[in-house]
Design an enzyme around this catalytic site. Structure first.
Site: not given
Length: 149
Positions: A20, A26, A40, A50, A53
């Site tokens: 992450r 996001t 991203r 973007n 995931h």
């Protein structure tokens, strides 16, 4: 037309927060301004396009792995494959685009040095690469696979 989509199972002690962090926020606008070097921030187009995931928790990861990889047995992986992975007994299959655990006979060949590719002769560098988000220049060698180095 969008390009191909790839799904991977990432294995690391802290895979969810590390991935992450590499993906970045996001919201692409936020990613571009607060974390432009994230995936991203660098490649995202819109909030729905973007580029990447990642599961938000280990429980979500288990559900998503079962969806995308119905043949994958997570329990067996933790009991059998993961301990071998920690010992470095694996190889990268470029054709399948995945790391595979060496069988006992393959591991013996690797130890003797007569096999071709083997993965990460210095595996302690890979967690450093993942957490820093940049390659370790002294780490890359011909015996390293493109996925982890």
């Amino acid at each position: 037309m969008p390009g191909p989509m790839w799904a991977y199972i990432l294995a690391h002690e802290n895979a969810v927060p590390l991935w992450r962090s590499l993906m970045g926020p996001t919201k692409v606008f936020r990613a571009r301004h607060s974390d432009p070097d994230s995936i991203r921030g660098a490649y995202g187009l819109t909030d729905t396009r973007n580029t990447t995931h990642g599961s938000d928790s280990p429980a979500s990861a288990s559900r998503e792995i079962a969806f995308f990889f119905p043949e994958f047995d997570e329990q067996r992986w933790y009991e059998q494959d993961e301990p071998q992975l920690r010992r470095g007994q694996l190889y990268y299959s470029a054709e399948e685009r995945v790391h595979r655990v060496l069988g006992p006979q393959q591991a013996e060949v690797q130890i003797q040095g007569s096999a071709g590719h083997h993965c990460c002769p210095c595996p302690q560098q890979c967690p450093e690469w993942i957490s820093s988000g940049s390659r370790v220049s002294s780490h890359r060698s011909e015996s390293c696979c493109p996925q982890c180095c």
